[in-house]
Design a protein around this motif. Structure first.
Motif, PDB file in Angstrom:
ATOM      1  N   LEU A 370       0.818  -1.205   0.000  1.00  0.00           N
ATOM      2  CA  LEU A 370       0.000   0.000   0.000  1.00  0.00           C
ATOM      3  C   LEU A 370       0.855   1.260   0.000  1.00  0.00           C
ATOM      4  O   LEU A 370       1.908   1.321   0.659  1.00  0.00           O
ATOM      5  CB  LEU A 370      -0.918   0.010   1.233  1.00  0.00           C
ATOM      6  N   GLY A 371       0.393   2.296  -0.696  1.00  0.00           N
ATOM      7  CA  GLY A 371       1.057   3.591  -0.671  1.00  0.00           C
ATOM      8  C   GLY A 371       2.408   3.593  -1.357  1.00  0.00           C
ATOM      9  O   GLY A 371       2.820   2.612  -1.994  1.00  0.00           O
ATOM     10  N   ALA A 372       3.112   4.722  -1.212  1.00  0.00           N
ATOM     11  CA  ALA A 372       4.420   4.884  -1.861  1.00  0.00           C
ATOM     12  C   ALA A 372       5.420   3.862  -1.350  1.00  0.00           C
ATOM     13  O   ALA A 372       6.223   3.323  -2.124  1.00  0.00           O
ATOM     14  CB  ALA A 372       4.939   6.300  -1.623  1.00  0.00           C
ATOM     15  N   GLU A 373       5.344   3.546  -0.043  1.00  0.00           N
ATOM     16  CA  GLU A 373       6.275   2.543   0.500  1.00  0.00           C
ATOM     17  C   GLU A 373       5.960   1.167  -0.086  1.00  0.00           C
ATOM     18  O   GLU A 373       6.862   0.407  -0.466  1.00  0.00           O
ATOM     19  CB  GLU A 373       6.181   2.497   2.031  1.00  0.00           C
ATOM     20  N   GLY A 374       4.684   0.839  -0.147  1.00  0.00           N
ATOM     21  CA  GLY A 374       4.275  -0.464  -0.674  1.00  0.00           C
ATOM     22  C   GLY A 374       4.629  -0.654  -2.135  1.00  0.00           C
ATOM     23  O   GLY A 374       4.877  -1.783  -2.581  1.00  0.00           O
ATOM     24  N   ARG A 375       4.651   0.442  -2.878  1.00  0.00           N
ATOM     25  CA  ARG A 375       5.020   0.363  -4.293  1.00  0.00           C
ATOM     26  C   ARG A 375       6.526   0.394  -4.501  1.00  0.00           C
ATOM     27  O   ARG A 375       7.003   0.380  -5.641  1.00  0.00           O
ATOM     28  CB  ARG A 375       4.376   1.522  -5.061  1.00  0.00           C
ATOM     29  N   GLY A 376       7.286   0.482  -3.415  1.00  0.00           N
ATOM     30  CA  GLY A 376       8.738   0.531  -3.522  1.00  0.00           C
ATOM     31  C   GLY A 376       9.274   1.872  -3.961  1.00  0.00           C
ATOM     32  O   GLY A 376      10.394   1.974  -4.445  1.00  0.00           O
ATOM     33  N   GLU A 377       8.451   2.920  -3.792  1.00  0.00           N
ATOM     34  CA  GLU A 377       8.867   4.254  -4.228  1.00  0.00           C
ATOM     35  C   GLU A 377       9.485   5.087  -3.111  1.00  0.00           C
ATOM     36  O   GLU A 377      10.144   6.096  -3.379  1.00  0.00           O
ATOM     37  CB  GLU A 377       7.645   5.010  -4.777  1.00  0.00           C
ATOM     38  N   ALA A 378       9.277   4.678  -1.862  1.00  0.00           N
ATOM     39  CA  ALA A 378       9.737   5.510  -0.742  1.00  0.00           C
ATOM     40  C   ALA A 378      10.065   4.651   0.468  1.00  0.00           C
ATOM     41  O   ALA A 378       9.633   3.486   0.575  1.00  0.00           O
ATOM     42  CB  ALA A 378       8.662   6.537  -0.369  1.00  0.00           C
ATOM     43  N   VAL A 379      10.822   5.242   1.376  1.00  0.00           N
ATOM     44  CA  VAL A 379      11.121   4.629   2.671  1.00  0.00           C
ATOM     45  C   VAL A 379      10.782   5.658   3.752  1.00  0.00           C
ATOM     46  O   VAL A 379      11.081   6.846   3.602  1.00  0.00           O
ATOM     47  CB  VAL A 379      12.593   4.190   2.769  1.00  0.00           C
ATOM     48  N   THR A 380      10.134   5.218   4.822  1.00  0.00           N
ATOM     49  CA  THR A 380       9.685   6.104   5.902  1.00  0.00           C
ATOM     50  C   THR A 380      10.153   5.548   7.245  1.00  0.00           C
ATOM     51  O   THR A 380      10.224   4.326   7.421  1.00  0.00           O
ATOM     52  CB  THR A 380       8.152   6.231   5.901  1.00  0.00           C
ATOM     53  N   ALA A 381      10.449   6.446   8.167  1.00  0.00           N
ATOM     54  CA  ALA A 381      10.819   6.024   9.522  1.00  0.00           C
ATOM     55  C   ALA A 381      10.122   6.906  10.548  1.00  0.00           C
ATOM     56  O   ALA A 381       9.897   8.097  10.309  1.00  0.00           O
ATOM     57  CB  ALA A 381      12.330   6.091   9.716  1.00  0.00           C
ATOM     58  N   HIS A 382       9.792   6.309  11.683  1.00  0.00           N
ATOM     59  CA  HIS A 382       9.236   7.013  12.833  1.00  0.00           C
ATOM     60  C   HIS A 382      10.142   6.765  14.033  1.00  0.00           C
ATOM     61  O   HIS A 382      10.732   5.679  14.152  1.00  0.00           O
ATOM     62  CB  HIS A 382       7.820   6.520  13.154  1.00  0.00           C
ATOM     63  N   ALA A 383      10.239   7.733  14.924  1.00  0.00           N
ATOM     64  CA  ALA A 383      11.074   7.573  16.115  1.00  0.00           C
ATOM     65  C   ALA A 383      10.417   8.263  17.306  1.00  0.00           C
ATOM     66  O   ALA A 383       9.840   9.341  17.166  1.00  0.00           O
ATOM     67  CB  ALA A 383      12.467   8.156  15.887  1.00  0.00           C
ATOM     68  N   VAL A 384      10.528   7.631  18.465  1.00  0.00           N
ATOM     69  CA  VAL A 384      10.101   8.227  19.736  1.00  0.00           C
ATOM     70  C   VAL A 384      11.275   8.153  20.690  1.00  0.00           C
ATOM     71  O   VAL A 384      11.894   7.097  20.853  1.00  0.00           O
ATOM     72  CB  VAL A 384       8.897   7.470  20.336  1.00  0.00           C
ATOM     73  N   VAL A 385      11.610   9.280  21.325  1.00  0.00           N
ATOM     74  CA  VAL A 385      12.691   9.300  22.314  1.00  0.00           C
ATOM     75  C   VAL A 385      12.151   9.769  23.653  1.00  0.00           C
ATOM     76  O   VAL A 385      11.189  10.539  23.708  1.00  0.00           O
ATOM     77  CB  VAL A 385      13.875  10.212  21.888  1.00  0.00           C
ATOM     78  N   THR A 386      12.766   9.299  24.709  1.00  0.00           N
ATOM     79  CA  THR A 386      12.469   9.788  26.054  1.00  0.00           C
ATOM     80  C   THR A 386      13.736  10.381  26.632  1.00  0.00           C
ATOM     81  O   THR A 386      14.800   9.751  26.596  1.00  0.00           O
ATOM     82  CB  THR A 386      11.974   8.644  26.971  1.00  0.00           C
ATOM     83  N   LEU A 387      13.617  11.619  27.136  1.00  0.00           N
ATOM     84  CA  LEU A 387      14.744  12.321  27.737  1.00  0.00           C
ATOM     85  C   LEU A 387      14.466  12.548  29.206  1.00  0.00           C
ATOM     86  O   LEU A 387      13.320  12.674  29.631  1.00  0.00           O
ATOM     87  CB  LEU A 387      14.982  13.667  27.053  1.00  0.00           C
ATOM     88  N   LYS A 388      15.542  12.636  29.996  1.00  0.00           N
ATOM     89  CA  LYS A 388      15.407  12.950  31.425  1.00  0.00           C
ATOM     90  C   LYS A 388      16.307  14.113  31.767  1.00  0.00           C
ATOM     91  O   LYS A 388      17.462  14.164  31.327  1.00  0.00           O
ATOM     92  CB  LYS A 388      15.788  11.733  32.271  1.00  0.00           C
ATOM     93  N   ARG A 389      15.758  15.050  32.549  1.00  0.00           N
ATOM     94  CA  ARG A 389      16.555  16.199  32.948  1.00  0.00           C
ATOM     95  C   ARG A 389      17.635  15.761  33.925  1.00  0.00           C
ATOM     96  O   ARG A 389      17.397  15.011  34.867  1.00  0.00           O
ATOM     97  CB  ARG A 389      15.689  17.279  33.598  1.00  0.00           C
ATOM     98  N   ARG A 390      18.849  16.271  33.680  1.00  0.00           N
ATOM     99  CA  ARG A 390      19.945  15.984  34.584  1.00  0.00           C
ATOM    100  C   ARG A 390      19.869  16.921  35.792  1.00  0.00           C
ATOM    101  O   ARG A 390      19.446  18.067  35.672  1.00  0.00           O
ATOM    102  CB  ARG A 390      21.284  16.200  33.866  1.00  0.00           C
ATOM    103  N   ASN A 391      20.308  16.450  36.905  1.00  0.00           N
ATOM    104  CA  ASN A 391      20.224  17.252  38.125  1.00  0.00           C
ATOM    105  C   ASN A 391      21.298  18.320  38.220  1.00  0.00           C
ATOM    106  O   ASN A 391      21.180  19.267  38.975  1.00  0.00           O
ATOM    107  CB  ASN A 391      20.299  16.357  39.362  1.00  0.00           C
ATOM    108  N   SER A 392      22.377  18.170  37.504  1.00  0.00           N
ATOM    109  CA  SER A 392      23.479  19.139  37.608  1.00  0.00           C
ATOM    110  C   SER A 392      23.368  20.183  36.518  1.00  0.00           C
ATOM    111  O   SER A 392      22.649  20.024  35.561  1.00  0.00           O
ATOM    112  CB  SER A 392      24.816  18.430  37.491  1.00  0.00           C
TER     113      SER A 392
END
Length: 392
Positions: A370-392
């Protein structure tokens, strides 16, 4: 753009001192191992557009401010001046100490220690490109607002056009000069510097922010700030990237070259996983997006290894006081199949981010045709990051 920064910090903070039995006023009380004022000054120090900082305070605390500047690498501190009886007087005294050749003046409360240097810098870039003489940061009013007289609600106020106005506030130097000239000619009660410009009949543009910009004025504010820092505030960032596929180009994913007759078309190496992670990191600390830092119009980044983008994004997150806890990514590609490469991609990503292997996720999906990725026309990526505040 070049700006002088003025930091009013002359308030007595008697409520906090009395409630907490503190010896020092609120700007000098510690949150997360640093004085409130030191955190504010450090954020301003790290803004490239700011060339100098002047603090207005009770001069009894001048030695303390100079010491905190040395301890925390605040090199742009130009002066510490005696504050006035009102906030307006304090800002004006500091204004007189700034360099007249610097075209913009930024005013930021000394007890707003959370707004990051990246957000302030983004704000200043907006000011520069706007054509407006005066700006303030703010946010739409969320709580219900009612007018009350003698303890009785008179009416509910329409909040659709109401904003909470905060600092920093930025002005062209000549505009602020005129505003103070008018104020001294006919004084009135001004709660902030934007009020002075408004009083002249000049417009003040508002820059909306959503980041934490708490002003520490009450004991409850101070305790909340300490909890945020000492418990390690966490942030989540999300990123996405998509590139068209073309024959004869190399295919890079998470820093690993994947054998394929098709590769991602892009100004750099087109590594969609790394680009998505960069956007997630930048978004979590309010530092814009990958296009702002690495525009495809810049020849320096033509064919660039996307690992340098990761390094810069991690540096920006670190300057904002955050370290990365984990990352989870998904790449959508019809072919080639990535099962044999996921382990290597995950290991490479862990090294790039300085994370243990179990804090990194790399998942591969097809688009089921399905879609551009399914037709081999495109590559897509998703990312989720979690950050923590440093105390210093």
């Amino acid at each position: 753009m070049k700006a002088s920064a003025i930091v009013p910090s002359a308030g007595s903070g008697r409520r906090i001192q009395k409630s907490l039995k503190a010896v020092l006023p609120k700007p000098y009380l510690e949150i997360g191992g640093m004085p409130v004022l030191a955190r504010t000054l450090k954020n301003l120090e790290d803004v490239p557009e700011i060339l100098e900082i002047v603090v207005a305070c009770d001069l009894r605390y001048r030695p303390m401010i100079l010491k905190m500047a040395r301890l925390h690498g605040i090199t742009k501190l130009k002066g510490v001046v005696q504050g006035g009886k009102t906030r307006t007087d304090s800002v004006f005294r500091a204004f007189c100490r700034t360099n007249r050749n610097i075209p913009y003046v930024l005013v930021h409360d000394g007890v707003r220690p959370f707004l990051t240097s990246q957000t302030i810098s983004r704000f200043l870039r907006r000011v520069k490109n706007s054509g407006h003489d005066a700006w303030a940061v703010g946010r739409l009013m969320v709580p219900t607002v009612k007018e009350v007289k003698k303890g009785i609600i008179v009416r509910t106020v329409d909040r659709t056009s109401l904003w909470e106005i905060e600092t920093p506030q930025v002005f062209k130097r000549e505009t602020l000069t005129k505003a103070y000239r008018e104020f001294h000619r006919a004084p009135f009660v001004a709660t902030d510097d934007a009020s002075l410009v408004e009083h002249m009949g000049k417009p003040v543009k508002v820059f909306e922010i959503r980041e934490n910009n708490m002003k520490i004025t009450t004991p409850e504010n101070l305790l909340t700030a300490r909890k945020i820092l000492e418990s390690g505030e966490t942030r989540t960032g999300w990123g996405e990237d998509c590139h068209r596929l073309e024959p004869g180009r190399p295919l890079y994913l998470a820093g690993v070259r994947i054998p394929s007759p098709w590769g991602a078309k892009g100004h750099s190496d087109g590594d969609v996983i790394l680009h998505a992670v960069v956007d997630a990191l930048l978004g979590a600390v309010g530092a814009g997006d990958i296009g702002e830092h690495f525009p495809d119009t810049d020849k320096r980044f033509k064919g660039a290894d996307s690992r340098i983008f990761i390094k810069k994004a991690l540096s920006l997150a670190g300057r904002a006081g955050f370290g990365i806890l984990n990352v989870d990514t998904t790449v959508i590609l019809q072919k080639p199949k990535l099962g044999a490469f996921k382990g290597k991609m995950r290991a490479r990503l862990a090294v790039l981010l300085g994370l243990p292997g179990d804090a990194v996720g790399v998942k591969a999906k097809t688009a089921e045709g399905l879609g551009a990725e399914g037709r081999g026309e495109a590559v897509t990526a998703h990312a989720v990051v979690t950050l923590k505040r440093r105390n210093s």
